[in-house]
Design an enzyme around this catalytic site. Structure first.
Site, PDB file in Angstrom:
ATOM      1  N   ARG A 209       7.246  68.306  33.612  1.00 37.07           N
ATOM      2  CA  ARG A 209       8.580  68.384  32.989  1.00 37.07           C
ATOM      3  C   ARG A 209       8.972  69.788  32.547  1.00 37.07           C
ATOM      4  NH1 ARG A 209       6.631  63.584  30.517  1.00 37.07           N
ATOM      5  NH2 ARG A 209       7.346  61.778  31.700  1.00 37.07           N
TER       6      ARG A 209
ATOM      7  N   LYS B 297      19.284  79.349  39.009  1.00 41.09           N
ATOM      8  CA  LYS B 297      19.517  78.283  39.993  1.00 41.09           C
ATOM      9  C   LYS B 297      18.267  78.147  40.841  1.00 41.09           C
ATOM     10  CE  LYS B 297      24.481  78.046  40.732  1.00 41.09           C
ATOM     11  NZ  LYS B 297      25.580  78.244  41.705  1.00 41.09           N
TER      12      LYS B 297
ATOM     13  N   GLU C 205      25.693  89.945  49.401  1.00 36.59           N
ATOM     14  CA  GLU C 205      25.870  89.480  48.014  1.00 36.59           C
ATOM     15  C   GLU C 205      26.334  90.636  47.118  1.00 36.59           C
ATOM     16  OE1 GLU C 205      25.805  86.304  47.502  1.00 36.59           O
ATOM     17  OE2 GLU C 205      24.066  85.302  48.398  1.00 36.59           O
TER      18      GLU C 205
ATOM     19  N   LYS D 227      25.986  89.775  37.618  1.00 35.55           N
ATOM     20  CA  LYS D 227      25.437  88.411  37.606  1.00 35.55           C
ATOM     21  C   LYS D 227      25.081  87.997  36.182  1.00 35.55           C
ATOM     22  CE  LYS D 227      23.260  84.786  39.702  1.00 35.55           C
ATOM     23  NZ  LYS D 227      22.652  84.240  40.892  1.00 35.55           N
TER      24      LYS D 227
ATOM     25  N   GLU E  16      27.621  76.575  35.457  1.00 30.45           N
ATOM     26  CA  GLU E  16      28.735  76.525  36.403  1.00 30.45           C
ATOM     27  C   GLU E  16      29.782  75.468  36.060  1.00 30.45           C
ATOM     28  OE1 GLU E  16      27.570  77.475  40.465  1.00 30.45           O
ATOM     29  OE2 GLU E  16      29.196  76.204  41.188  1.00 30.45           O
TER      30      GLU E  16
ATOM     31  N   ARG F   8      31.245  80.679  36.805  1.00 30.56           N
ATOM     32  CA  ARG F   8      30.083  80.911  37.685  1.00 30.56           C
ATOM     33  C   ARG F   8      30.359  80.479  39.123  1.00 30.56           C
ATOM     34  NH1 ARG F   8      23.577  80.190  36.622  1.00 30.56           N
ATOM     35  NH2 ARG F   8      23.013  80.895  38.708  1.00 30.56           N
TER      36      ARG F   8
ATOM     37  N   ASN G 287      30.187  81.928  44.245  1.00 23.15           N
ATOM     38  CA  ASN G 287      30.006  81.257  45.532  1.00 23.15           C
ATOM     39  C   ASN G 287      31.050  81.654  46.566  1.00 23.15           C
ATOM     40  OD1 ASN G 287      27.681  79.579  45.193  1.00 23.15           O
ATOM     41  ND2 ASN G 287      28.860  78.467  43.665  1.00 23.15           N
TER      42      ASN G 287
ATOM     43  N   HIS H  46      30.400  80.989  50.223  1.00 19.47           N
ATOM     44  CA  HIS H  46      29.203  80.147  50.327  1.00 19.47           C
ATOM     45  C   HIS H  46      29.493  78.750  50.875  1.00 19.47           C
ATOM     46  CE1 HIS H  46      27.390  83.417  48.138  1.00 19.47           C
ATOM     47  NE2 HIS H  46      26.237  82.802  48.000  1.00 19.47           N
TER      48      HIS H  46
ATOM     49  N   HIS I  57      27.248  77.975  53.756  1.00 19.82           N
ATOM     50  CA  HIS I  57      26.245  76.903  53.748  1.00 19.82           C
ATOM     51  C   HIS I  57      26.449  75.986  54.959  1.00 19.82           C
ATOM     52  CE1 HIS I  57      25.346  77.259  49.140  1.00 19.82           C
ATOM     53  NE2 HIS I  57      24.750  78.185  49.847  1.00 19.82           N
TER      54      HIS I  57
ATOM     55  N   HIS J 107      20.857  83.690  55.132  1.00 20.25           N
ATOM     56  CA  HIS J 107      21.819  83.307  54.103  1.00 20.25           C
ATOM     57  C   HIS J 107      22.919  84.374  53.960  1.00 20.25           C
ATOM     58  CE1 HIS J 107      23.396  81.591  50.413  1.00 20.25           C
ATOM     59  NE2 HIS J 107      23.236  82.756  49.812  1.00 20.25           N
TER      60      HIS J 107
HETATM   61  P1  NAD Z   1      13.773  85.013  52.148  1.00 17.55           P
HETATM   62  O1  NAD Z   1      13.182  84.623  50.872  1.00 17.55           O
HETATM   63  O2  NAD Z   1      13.588  84.121  53.322  1.00 17.55           O
HETATM   64  O3  NAD Z   1      13.233  86.473  52.514  1.00 17.55           O
HETATM   65  C1  NAD Z   1      13.649  87.065  53.709  1.00 17.55           C
HETATM   66  C2  NAD Z   1      12.464  87.468  54.601  1.00 17.55           C
HETATM   67  O4  NAD Z   1      11.881  88.676  54.095  1.00 17.55           O
HETATM   68  C3  NAD Z   1      11.345  86.455  54.623  1.00 17.55           C
HETATM   69  O5  NAD Z   1      10.768  86.457  55.899  1.00 17.55           O
HETATM   70  C4  NAD Z   1      10.375  87.024  53.598  1.00 17.55           C
HETATM   71  O6  NAD Z   1       9.059  86.573  53.766  1.00 17.55           O
HETATM   72  C5  NAD Z   1      10.490  88.494  53.870  1.00 17.55           C
HETATM   73  N1  NAD Z   1      10.166  89.389  52.774  1.00 17.55           N
HETATM   74  C6  NAD Z   1      10.381  89.189  51.456  1.00 17.55           C
HETATM   75  N2  NAD Z   1      10.103  90.307  50.776  1.00 17.55           N
HETATM   76  C7  NAD Z   1       9.669  91.217  51.671  1.00 17.55           C
HETATM   77  C8  NAD Z   1       9.249  92.562  51.573  1.00 17.55           C
HETATM   78  N3  NAD Z   1       9.278  93.217  50.412  1.00 17.55           N
HETATM   79  N4  NAD Z   1       8.844  93.193  52.690  1.00 17.55           N
HETATM   80  C9  NAD Z   1       8.864  92.542  53.905  1.00 17.55           C
HETATM   81  N5  NAD Z   1       9.297  91.286  54.058  1.00 17.55           N
HETATM   82  C10 NAD Z   1       9.691  90.632  52.953  1.00 17.55           C
HETATM   83  O7  NAD Z   1      15.349  85.257  52.014  1.00 17.55           O
HETATM   84  P2  NAD Z   1      16.251  85.922  50.868  1.00 17.55           P
HETATM   85  O8  NAD Z   1      17.381  86.527  51.581  1.00 17.55           O
HETATM   86  O9  NAD Z   1      15.460  86.731  49.933  1.00 17.55           O
HETATM   87  O10 NAD Z   1      16.758  84.645  50.066  1.00 17.55           O
HETATM   88  C11 NAD Z   1      17.578  83.679  50.671  1.00 17.55           C
HETATM   89  C12 NAD Z   1      17.474  82.400  49.891  1.00 17.55           C
HETATM   90  O11 NAD Z   1      17.942  82.625  48.560  1.00 17.55           O
HETATM   91  C13 NAD Z   1      18.284  81.278  50.446  1.00 17.55           C
HETATM   92  O12 NAD Z   1      17.518  80.103  50.494  1.00 17.55           O
HETATM   93  C14 NAD Z   1      19.429  81.112  49.462  1.00 17.55           C
HETATM   94  O13 NAD Z   1      19.900  79.798  49.387  1.00 17.55           O
HETATM   95  C15 NAD Z   1      18.792  81.545  48.194  1.00 17.55           C
HETATM   96  N6  NAD Z   1      19.726  82.053  47.173  1.00 17.55           N
HETATM   97  C16 NAD Z   1      19.605  81.554  45.927  1.00 17.55           C
HETATM   98  C17 NAD Z   1      20.418  82.029  44.932  1.00 17.55           C
HETATM   99  C18 NAD Z   1      20.230  81.542  43.528  1.00 17.55           C
HETATM  100  O14 NAD Z   1      21.066  81.846  42.680  1.00 17.55           O
HETATM  101  N7  NAD Z   1      19.168  80.836  43.231  1.00 17.55           N
HETATM  102  C19 NAD Z   1      21.372  83.013  45.202  1.00 17.55           C
HETATM  103  C20 NAD Z   1      21.471  83.495  46.501  1.00 17.55           C
HETATM  104  C21 NAD Z   1      20.630  83.012  47.487  1.00 17.55           C
HETATM  105  N1  GLY Z   2      24.299  82.500  43.712  1.00 11.36           N
HETATM  106  C1  GLY Z   2      25.277  81.773  42.968  1.00 11.36           C
HETATM  107  C2  GLY Z   2      24.923  81.544  41.553  1.00 11.36           C
HETATM  108  O1  GLY Z   2      23.876  81.963  41.102  1.00 11.36           O
HETATM  109  O2  GLY Z   2      25.655  80.930  40.842  1.00 11.36           O
END
Ligand code: NAD
Ligand code: GLY
Length: 360
Positions: A120, A142, A184, A226, A236, A240, A244, A247, A251, A264
């Site tokens: 939890r 998130k 972003e 942010k 949100e 917030r 998006n 997005h 998505h 993404h």
């Molecule tokens: P990712 O986590 O897949 O990383 C991209 C690639 O880079 C992967 O292959 C990873 O292993 C590699 N990598 C990571 N760090 C590295 C480094 N320092 N050197 C070499 N390779 C490295 O993708 P991302 O773009 O970081 O994140 C995308 C995800 O984030 C999506 O799932 C999206 O939905 C999510 N997201 C979430 C939020 C949120 O607010 N929580 C906001 C935006 C995006």
């Molecule tokens: N990436 C959108 C949010 O964090 O609200």
């Protein structure tokens, strides 16, 4: 090192940004409830950075357990999440053990969801290693996994205790991933920070060339935006949602093309152009403003057209968006460069025509 703060009352937390913060256990230790952590990473990031983080913590007397997940968006699902729970249970991690996410947004979102739900809720720390995760996903709480029918559909709001964005880890990031992260950064300029948009127009090549000062500015300014939005509207209920921009279309692209085929950030870039096109058709953006937005995305090496999925497929996938309320799609659109609004009144025909004009 620069430190920003996410002002969430008694759940406020710092974001430390700079080269080498990964090796500084002193930035983590004050946030641990006990001398025990579990690190979640993946099979790309682990070989690059795990040993350094682990060494720093162990030298400080902290017990470290690790789970290494398969890399990629296609693994952001229940099955992979369960590997985290398997490790936490097998090593008898306690509710007081701190979970640390070491990786990009995929690792961060999954580890965060695991932390929100294991016993939890256990304390959680983000160590983001991609540009996208340093400017966006590691901040704000998130967390989620994907469902075959919709992106990030299962998750929780769950804030980290501290974020360590080690800018030197970006040295090993592939160019395509760096560009995806820029989508972003451009987003913050478009929705609320026109001066950042102007700065990007003047300096984007310096960011692409990974000039440390330019990268640091882009990351700090993005995190500052942010942090302000999250502090004002953590769950949100209003503002917030503007984070998006692009997005809902994006998505749909990620889900429709199969998770991992469009990054993404790439999907967000194409989705932002669809939102800009719709904003122009509503009479809000001028053609010149749309051209400026397109030009910046092109210079960032990002796609400005979505894939040629049928418009009906886009619309069907978009109907699963988390901003849908009482069956009505609500889209983030632009009144101008630097001002976004959440709009529920766009006619489906107009949305479809905007998608049609911006895919292919
Ligand atoms: P990712 O986590 O897949 O990383 C991209 C690639 O880079 C992967 O292959 C990873 O292993 C590699 N990598 C990571 N760090 C590295 C480094 N320092 N050197 C070499 N390779 C490295 O993708 P991302 O773009 O970081 O994140 C995308 C995800 O984030 C999506 O799932 C999206 O939905 C999510 N997201 C979430 C939020 C949120 O607010 N929580 C906001 C935006 C995006
Ligand atoms: N990436 C959108 C949010 O964090 O609200």
């Amino acid at each position: 090192m620069r430190t920003l703060n996410v002002a969430l009352g008694d759940r406020a937390y710092p974001i430390h940004i700079g080269p080498g913060v990964l090796d500084d256990a002193g930035l983590i230790r004050p946030f641990l409830r006990t001398a025990r952590v579990a690190i979640v990473t993946n099979d790309v990031v682990g070989p690059l950075y795990l040993a350094r983080l682990q060494r720093a913590l162990e030298a400080d007397g902290v017990r470290v357990d690790v789970v290494t997940l398969p890399d990629g968006e296609s693994h952001k699902n229940w099955q992979t999440l369960n590997l985290v729970f398997d490790m936490l249970l097998a090593t008898r991690c306690e509710r007081s053990t701190t979970l640390i996410a070491l990786g990009g947004g995929v690792v961060g979102d999954m580890a965060g969801f695991a932390a929100a739900t294991y016993q939890r809720g256990m304390p959680f720390i983000q160590v983001p290693t991609t540009l996208l995760s340093q400017v966006d996903s590691s901040v704000g709480g998130k967390t989620a996994i994907n469902h075959p029918l919709g992106k990030n559909m299962i998750g929780a709001f769950y804030q980290p205790r501290v974020v360590l964005a080690d800018t030197a880890t970006l040295d090993t990031l592939p160019d395509r991933e760096l560009k995806a992260g820029l989508a972003e950064v451009i987003k913050y300029g478009l929705i609320r920070d026109p001066a950042l948009f102007d700065w990007l127009e003047a300096h984007i090549e310096r960011v692409l060339a990974r000039e440390p000062e330019a990268l640091a500015f882009a990351i700090e300014r993005s995190c500052a935006n942010k942090a302000e939005v999250v502090a004002a509207d953590e769950t949100e209920q209003g503002e917030r949602a503007l984070l998006n921009l692009g997005h809902t279309f994006g998505h749909a692209i990620e889900t429709g093309m199969g998770y991992g085929n469009w990054l993404h950030g790439e999907a967000v870039a194409a989705g932002t152009m669809m939102a800009a096109e719709l904003s122009r058709r509503l009479g809000w953006l001028t053609a010149a403003e749309v051209a400026r937005i397109e030009a910046l995305h092109v210079r960032a090496g990002l796609p400005v057209l979505g894939p040629p999925l049928p418009v009906a497929t886009y619309l069907e996938l978009m109907a699963n968006d988390k901003k849908v309320e009482e069956g009505r799609l609500r889209l983030v659109l632009l009144r101008s460069i630097g001002k976004a609004v959440l709009h529920a009144g766009a006619a489906p025909d107009l949305i479809g025509a905007s998608i049609e004009a911006r895919c292919g």
